[in-house]
Design a protein around this motif. Sequence first.
Motif, short mmCIF file in Angstrom:
data_model
loop_
_atom_site.label_atom_id
_atom_site.label_comp_id
_atom_site.label_asym_id
_atom_site.label_seq_id
_atom_site.Cartn_x
_atom_site.Cartn_y
_atom_site.Cartn_z
N UNK A 8 1.01 -1.31 -0.17
CA UNK A 8 -0.03 0.09 0.15
C UNK A 8 0.93 1.45 -0.08
N UNK A 9 0.34 2.44 -0.67
CA UNK A 9 1.12 3.80 -0.79
C UNK A 9 0.21 4.74 -0.83
N UNK A 10 0.43 6.01 -0.44
CA UNK A 10 -0.69 6.96 -0.37
C UNK A 10 -0.69 7.47 -1.83
N UNK A 11 0.21 7.49 -2.68
CA UNK A 11 -0.20 7.84 -4.19
C UNK A 11 -1.07 6.78 -4.98
N UNK A 12 -0.59 5.59 -5.02
CA UNK A 12 -1.36 4.45 -5.50
C UNK A 12 -2.64 4.28 -4.95
N UNK A 13 -2.77 4.42 -3.71
CA UNK A 13 -4.12 4.05 -3.24
C UNK A 13 -4.84 5.08 -2.81
N UNK A 14 -4.15 6.24 -2.71
CA UNK A 14 -5.19 7.47 -2.22
C UNK A 14 -5.18 8.66 -3.25
N UNK A 15 -4.36 8.71 -4.06
CA UNK A 15 -4.25 9.58 -5.17
C UNK A 15 -3.28 10.85 -4.72
N UNK A 16 -2.35 10.54 -3.49
CA UNK A 16 -1.87 11.62 -2.81
C UNK A 16 -0.48 11.77 -3.36
N UNK A 17 -0.03 12.57 -3.96
CA UNK A 17 1.56 12.83 -4.36
C UNK A 17 2.40 12.95 -3.33
N UNK A 18 3.09 11.86 -2.84
CA UNK A 18 4.05 11.84 -1.56
C UNK A 18 4.84 13.11 -1.69
N UNK A 19 5.51 13.36 -3.04
CA UNK A 19 6.37 14.42 -3.19
C UNK A 19 5.87 15.82 -3.22
N UNK A 20 4.56 15.93 -3.30
CA UNK A 20 4.08 17.20 -3.53
C UNK A 20 2.93 17.53 -2.75
N UNK A 21 2.53 16.74 -1.90
CA UNK A 21 1.48 17.21 -1.12
C UNK A 21 1.67 18.27 -0.03
N UNK A 22 0.56 19.04 0.04
CA UNK A 22 0.82 20.04 1.06
C UNK A 22 1.06 19.88 2.43
#
Length: 397
Positions: free
Chosen positions: A170-184
Amino acid sequence: MKGHLDTGALNADVWAHDKYAYVGVWSATCPATGVKVVDYHNLSHPRLVSRLQNDEGTSAEDVVVRRVSTPEFTGDLAVTGIQVCGDVEDPVFRGLQFFDVTDPRHPAELGRWTAPEFSVGCHEVDLVQRPDGMVLAGCSNLFAEQINGTGEVVLVDATDPNEPGTAGDWAIGADLGVDPGATDQNLGCFPASFDHSVRFVDQGLSVYGSYWDFGAVLLDITEPSAPSFVSTADIAPPDEDGDVHSVVRAGDTLLVNPEDFSPVDCPDEDFGAWGEVHLFDVSDPAAPALEGTFSTPNSRTLRQDGFYSVHNTEVAKGSQAFSSWYSDGIVWWDYRHPSDPVMRGQFVPPAAEDETGTFPTVAIVWGVFLDRQRNLVLASDMNSGLWILRPRALGNF
């Protein structure tokens, strides 16, 4: 203090099982000394008896040992998290190593799970045998999503530890659509979102992934191949850095440990003090609610003569917390009233010189483990080794 053993430099986490302690090794100069196995049957004279050897060019920081029974293996099983010390392209193994430690004096490697290509490897780990008999290992694969697009909360089927295999991730990008490098949500002195730790709960049917900046993520892993997002316990705000290092859940309370080094890493910026443990009510797992925080007097300051961040916490008797707090040593605190926790005791080991020259001559307590059979607290200091403690007036854990 009941006992001490100097296990050399760059000590990492500590685990204990059946009167043997397992002390990991940090990266830094990458000594690859292996996880050190210490016999502490005699509390006043603990002895190094064996090692769980890792490969050159890697660290073995975290280790967990459980008694398991499957058709393929019955005995005491250890899992160690292996990371590459240098560049992710270095041709060295990284992932999980599994050892038979039924006889801790003569450990035998059983199998390895290899992390995806160019991964850092497994930083913190966990191990559980579920009610259905499956043995699951957890791996936090640091920055994997940004490096190679793979999962960061990784579940490994170790039912047959001779041939472990990926069960799910599981990962926040693949599974939540949150870019880990650019999230605010990336903020503070170390603005980054990555999974730093894994912790099984609910007998291995759920797992927490401790995401730097993004929060403590609870996943339903009833089906390990399809982890399902439940909630996030986010510490920012009120925390200025939001760096969730690890968690422990006791009853309906989740204790979240942020590892905050901003007073030394960003001394000229206004990112606050060393930080505090955050306590959440998780009686409704889908809606964690912040109840209070706990910090030491030093962690409420900007002092720079040591490291005053919390690292890990374990809980005894429902509300007695023991935290490894780097230069504050082992801190014992009581959260029977989560909105107003109080400190009950402290042990700070004497400052010891780091023979590698990596760290200053101060106490740096990395790991804490509760030996519930003998009512002991084990601590690993990065410079001085293993410490064995007994809290006064606590009684049986």
